[in-house]
Design an enzyme around this catalytic site. Structure first.
Site, short mmCIF file in Angstrom:
data_model
loop_
_atom_site.label_atom_id
_atom_site.label_comp_id
_atom_site.label_asym_id
_atom_site.label_seq_id
_atom_site.Cartn_x
_atom_site.Cartn_y
_atom_site.Cartn_z
N ASP A 468 -1.45 4.06 -7.09
CA ASP A 468 -0.24 3.62 -6.37
C ASP A 468 0.54 2.52 -7.07
O ASP A 468 -0.01 1.71 -7.82
CB ASP A 468 -0.62 3.09 -4.98
CG ASP A 468 -1.05 4.21 -4.05
OD1 ASP A 468 -0.93 5.38 -4.46
OD2 ASP A 468 -1.51 3.93 -2.94
N GLU A 471 4.50 -1.79 -3.24
CA GLU A 471 5.68 -1.74 -2.35
C GLU A 471 5.84 -3.13 -1.73
O GLU A 471 4.87 -3.89 -1.63
CB GLU A 471 5.42 -0.76 -1.19
CG GLU A 471 4.97 0.62 -1.60
CD GLU A 471 6.14 1.48 -2.05
OE1 GLU A 471 7.28 1.11 -1.75
OE2 GLU A 471 5.89 2.50 -2.72
N ASN A 474 3.38 -4.26 0.90
CA ASN A 474 2.03 -4.65 0.46
C ASN A 474 1.88 -6.17 0.36
O ASN A 474 0.78 -6.70 0.47
CB ASN A 474 1.71 -4.07 -0.93
CG ASN A 474 1.75 -2.56 -1.00
OD1 ASN A 474 2.02 -1.99 -2.04
ND2 ASN A 474 1.51 -1.89 0.13
N ARG A 477 -0.25 -8.68 2.65
CA ARG A 477 -1.70 -8.87 2.69
C ARG A 477 -2.39 -8.63 1.35
O ARG A 477 -3.56 -8.94 1.21
CB ARG A 477 -2.32 -7.97 3.78
CG ARG A 477 -2.15 -6.53 3.50
CD ARG A 477 -2.27 -5.64 4.73
NE ARG A 477 -2.02 -4.26 4.33
CZ ARG A 477 -0.82 -3.77 4.09
NH1 ARG A 477 0.25 -4.52 4.19
NH2 ARG A 477 -0.67 -2.51 3.71
N LYS A 490 -0.49 -1.01 -9.04
CA LYS A 490 -1.38 -1.96 -8.37
C LYS A 490 -2.54 -2.38 -9.27
O LYS A 490 -2.87 -3.55 -9.37
CB LYS A 490 -1.96 -1.34 -7.08
CG LYS A 490 -0.96 -1.26 -5.95
CD LYS A 490 -1.62 -0.76 -4.67
CE LYS A 490 -0.60 -0.80 -3.53
NZ LYS A 490 -1.15 -0.32 -2.26
N CYS A 594 1.50 25.02 21.09
CA CYS A 594 2.46 25.31 22.16
C CYS A 594 2.97 24.03 22.81
O CYS A 594 4.11 23.95 23.25
CB CYS A 594 1.85 26.25 23.20
SG CYS A 594 0.61 25.48 24.24
#
Length: 1025
Positions: A468, A471, A474, A477, A490, A594
């Site tokens: 990855d 972004e 991110n 954290r 990363k 359905c």
């Protein structure tokens, strides 16, 4: 910045908003926090609360940087020690970088018995770490006496023991103690009685507790209940009483109830009052006495420091005896007490000068969540003490000579005081593979850097991989990343940041996914060079795969994960524990086809429907179109083959797309308008035509009753902003897949109104097609459905016309499929999903969801917060030390926690199951038998080899899903003469295969039992890479 305008920056905070909610986020953005002590524990709390987004933090500390600090404070670097900077000056700019919205300042004034504490009045929360107990008591008294009280938290970490204490005042109101989202639960019946009893539909558990309140909605018959709040008295998991309903009208059908959240007030006492009768949380039920034992031992340690103005010396037996005597004296004064734990006191004495960075990370996560509770009133606070010890880490080291623990003047002195030099060296030599470099990955790398895991000079290595890119969301954290890293990989970015913390680490960063396709890179010989594997993943599939590779290569695996404030850690050790795949969570319940298509009853159904519409129109169809024309590049050849009666998969859908392909923006608007008509008007009219309001089922009950909702057709109205958003976002997405340019002016209300005035909406006439009502029916695959001759003729005519009008050009045979991107608000993806879902909800009278909730469900976003991530990574790093030391089974701990409630539960891992084969032969998932063959080795030779080497009678041999030998299968007995090479047909570079061999049971009539995997090497030389 953002605090003043009170706008929450969703691009940064989106994952955390789902944990805390907007009102708590606003409260945080107006709160100031004072945090004293910049050791390992202090810096963890600073990191977590600044990432979370408080308004302002004052970092306080009076000490200078020492070499020792490098092993516990990840924001102090070697140059800070050399230039003799103050700790607070070194860390302040680095903490500031974590979040542009938080104002971080610093103070290095004295804070002691004589300090005037009035300066604390401007803070909403005060946290002390590395402070003597007497000072903690003084500051706590001051905070408690203020109006309103200042919330106080005291945290200490000494060697293997940590404590957290909270006092949030006499009456601390919590708006939402659990943070769980209340579910809508449908009603089966309500009795007309005193008390009236509510039963849930299809025996769904209501999850309520007596005394809670629920509100009723959409009840038919007993309509007086709607909108009223009733207190419940639980009768069973599926039913509860709600007081007198005897005077209400009789219940007819339908309706649902929802739990009403009620605020709760918590009462706290000061530290002084709590000392002799502490209220404690018990994290490990296998040692329920531990919290009170640590309480006494740590109070004795405070007394030791008061008397001797120092901590016990490393390895000094005399100091240990003094501490033991003090503990006995303290214990005698406690009202709430346990017996003195001599072993714990001696271990505390020996390690008190040391630090276990992993323990600081785990408790730092918990303490930081308490800070957030203190300033937001969200989640139940800790009452009032939390104690944790890591005695299992040091217990096996008690016979190690004392000099192993003495300082050597380097960054590992604090760790060495706890685990000794030999264990430190083992960590330095470690070769670790970590899969994933997201939130847990960043925290794990920080722990590796502090523990000195994988040092170049000791031939150790930390290999990390993550495909990855970073972004913006991110950054909230994944604390090793900064704004200038956005859109960089990363893994390589995290590797660089980790080397900043500890330059001696050998970090090898890859950008690969770990899956069957990369087995040539992460091969058995790759695993054979490793000591252990750590997963920092966010999905079950990847964990399962990595686990299976660890089992077949006999490698320990440390797994963890979080969801909001919840976290788990699981330790998997060869031959001792079960593996991750030994237990399976039940699969997520799928929404019946359905229900999604015609009968939604809750907002999740309409959001999923909108998400499926996006996928089908803008991802799946364009992709299918492209691959069809790549396979069949000539439209003329396709026409000839179809005229000759050949059926080409997907041709009908592809030709339909080609013949209707728009070439101008106006046509995209027209398509969007027709989609509105189809989805939100005709669908409702058709359903009401097929099932009129008075339709009854075979048992005489109404067709349109709860949970089914009757649809009401929507009339298009451009003045309705929801209608407008749907038209514009749908048209934009069609323009994108068809590569049609449009301008800012084209999407204005004026331009759209003008175009729509020319769009002709055909008259509606109901069709007689069958509407699926069976909840077990699967979605039909349109491409694979056989075409009627009418559809074939239609497709041929459309293709003839397209060729005749020269509209088959290279660019017309290519579309641009989209990829759903939830975090970019400018691309129109969420506009489409949110407006389509909201319109469908309106059509079915379903309570709508805001954009934030819609985004979470449509994007399958896992709520996340730094506090929980830091805690799991710390707990995993503690277990890593035990794995490296090859400790006994009893030493290991798995953990589950929920910081919101707060609850922490440590348990022993599941012990490995052993299956008996014969009297004294057992096997487990960790066993792998080996047979070496050669080019002419037959299946019969293989069976004989297994019989001779392992003493069992093989009855069946299976390779993956292929049955190599099953005696009852026709023709299988002939296979015994075939060579293994011929049967398995290995690829050129394949040295071995893993086969499953079943054997006959002891008793006749029992089923055959599968044995452990048998690794068959195609030649003797196959064993070594």
């Amino acid at each position: 910045m953002a605090a003043d305008s009170m706008e929450i920056d969703d691009s940064l905070y989106s994952r955390q908003r789902y944990v805390l909610g907007d009102s708590a986020m606003h409260q945080m953005a107006q709160s100031s926090v004072f945090l004293s002590g910049m050791g390992g524990l202090g810096i963890e709390i600073a990191k977590n609360i600044v990432l979370a987004g408080v308004k302002a933090v004052t970092l306080h500390d009076t000490k200078q940087c020492e070499t020792w600090d490098l092993g516990s404070n990840f924001f102090i670097h070697s140059e800070d020690v050399l230039s003799q900077r103050r700790r607070v000056e070194a860390v302040c700019p680095r903490v500031t970088e974590l979040n542009p919205y938080v104002h971080v300042d610093m103070s290095s004034s004295a804070l002691d018995e004589n300090t005037d504490l009035s300066f604390l009045r401007k803070y909403q929360c005060v946290i002390l770490t590395e402070a003597r107990l007497s000072l903690q008591k003084r500051v706590n008294e001051f905070c408690h006496s203020q109006q309103p009280p200042i919330r106080f938290i005291g945290c200490d970490a000494y060697g293997i023991c940590v404590r957290v204490f909270c006092d949030f005042g006499e009456a601390f109101e919590v708006s939402d103690p659990t943070g769980e989202e209340p579910k809508e639960i449908f009603i089966q019946t309500i009795t007309q009685d005193n008390p009236g009893v509510v039963t849930c539909m299809e025996n769904q558990p209501h999850g309520l507790q007596t005394g809670q309140n629920v509100v009723f909605r959409e009840v038919n018959g007993m309509v007086e209940l709607n909108g009223t709040v009733r207190q419940v008295s639980v009768l069973s998991p599926h039913s509860f009483a709600i007081g007198d309903t005897s005077q209400l009208q009789p219940y007819a059908h339908g309706g649902f109830f929802v739990l009403v959240k009620t605020p709760k007030t918590y009462r706290f006492e000061t530290m002084e009052r709590q000392l002799c009768d502490p209220q404690v949380l018990t994290p490990d039920f296998s040692k329920p006495e531990a919290p009170l034992q640590i309480h006494a031992a740590m109070l004795a340690l405070d007394a030791f420091q008061e008397q001797l103005s120092r901590l016990p010396n490393i390895g000094c037996l005399q100091d240990a005896e003094v501490l033991l005597k003090l503990t006995e004296e303290v214990n005698a004064t406690l009202r709430n007490k346990a017996s003195v734990n001599t072993e714990l006191v001696r271990c505390l004495s020996r390690t008190a000068r040391g630090t276990l960075p992993a323990l600081a990370a785990a408790v730092g996560g918990l303490a930081s969540q308490e800070v957030l509770k203190a300033i937001t009133g969200k989640f139940a606070p800790l009452q009032q003490w939390f104690y944790l010890d890591a005695i299992e880490v040091v217990r096996p080291l008690q016979s190690v000579p004392a000099e192993e623990f003495f300082p050597r003047g380097d960054r590992y002195d604090g760790l060495r005081a706890c685990i000794g030099e030999s264990m430190c060296l083992q960590l330095h030599k470690l070769r670790v593979f970590m899969v994933g470099c997201g939130a847990i990955g960043c925290e794990m790398l920080k722990n590796f850097a502090l523990l000195g895991v994988g040092l170049a000079k000791n031939s150790g290595e930390v290999c990390i991989t993550d495909p990855d890119l970073i972004e913006k969301s991110n950054l909230n954290r994944q604390f090793l990343f900064r704004p200038h890293h956005i859109q960089k990989p990363k893994s390589t970015t995290a590797a660089e940041a980790t080397r900043d913390i500890n330059p001696d680490l050998q970090v090898d960063a890859h950008l690969n996914k770990v899956c069957p396709a990369t087995e040539s890179i992460y091969s058995d010989s790759f695993y054979s060079r490793l000591n252990l594997v750590v997963t920092a993943l966010d999905n079950v599939e990847a964990r399962r795969y990595v686990d299976s590779r660890c089992v077949s290569n006999q490698r320990a695996l440390l797994d963890s994960g979080t969801m909001g404030t919840k976290g788990h850690t699981e330790i998997i050790v060869p031959n001792l524990t079960e593996s991750y795949n030994s237990h399976r969570d039940p699969p997520e319940e799928e929404i019946p086809f359905c229900t999604l298509k015609s009968f939604p009853s809750v907002i999740e159904h309409t959001i999923q429907w909108a998400r499926d519409k996006f996928e089908n129109a803008f991802v799946h169809k364009p992709s299918m179109y492209n691959s069809f024309w790549q396979t069949h590049p000539s439209a003329e050849v396709v026409l000839q083959r179809m005229q000759a009666g050949e059926s080409l998969e997907g041709s009908f859908q592809v030709i339909k797309l080609l013949s209707r392909r728009p070439s101008q923006w106006e046509q995209c608007i027209a398509i969007a308008r027709l989609k509105f008509e189809k989805y939100f008007k005709r669908k409702a009219l058709q359903l009401l035509h097929s099932f009129p309001l008075d339709t009854r089922l075979k048992d005489g009950s109404l067709f349109w009753q709860s949970p089914k909702r009757t649809p009401a057709p929507l009339d298009f109205d451009l003045k309705d902003s929801l209608h407008f958003t749907f038209i514009v976002s749908t048209a934009r997405l069609f323009a994108e897949i068809y590569n049609i340019p449009y301008s800012e002016k084209d999407v204005s209300e004026e331009a759209v109104t003008r175009i729509l005035s020319d769009v002709n909406i055909p008259e509606y006439s109901p069709s007689e097609k069958c509407i699926e009502t069976d909840e077990t029916a699967r979605k039909p695959d349109q491409i694979k459905m056989p075409l009627s001759s009418e559809e074939e003729r239609e497709a041929i005519t459309q293709l003839e016309q397209a060729i005749a009008t020269d509209s088959v050009t290279a660019e017309r045979l290519r579309l641009s499929p989209l990829q759903f991107e939830k975090d970019d608000d400018s691309n129109g993806h969420m506009d489409f999903v949110a407006s389509a879902s909201a319109l469908r909800a309106r059509m079915y009278s379903i309570e709508p969801a805001d954009r934030l909730k819609t985004k979470r469900i449509a994007g399958k976003i896992i709520p996340a917060i730094a506090t929980a991530t830091a805690a799991v990574a710390g707990l995993v790093a503690l277990e890593l030390i035990k794995v490296v030391g090859a400790y006994e089974f009893e030493s290991y701990k798995n953990c589950f926690f929920n910081l919101a409630i707060p609850v922490v539960v440590l348990t022993e891992p599941a012990v490995v199951k052993r299956t008996p084969i014969r009297d004294d032969i057992y096997f487990s998932i960790w066993d792998c038998w080996t047979i070496f063959g050669h080019e002419d080795f037959t299946l019969s030779d293989f069976m004989n080899a297994v019989r001779e080497k392992y003493g069992i009678e093989p009855t069946m041999v299976v390779h993956g899903v292929k049955m190599l030998y099953v005696p009852v299968m026709p023709g299988h007995s002939k296979r015994l003469k075939l060579t293994m090479q011929k049967l398995i047909k290995p690829s050129v570079d394949r040295r071995y295969v893993d086969l499953t061999v079943s054997f006959a049971p002891e008793a006749d009539g029992d089923d055959d039992l599968p044995g452990p995997p048998v690794r068959y090497y195609f030649s003797r030389s196959g064993e070594m890479p």
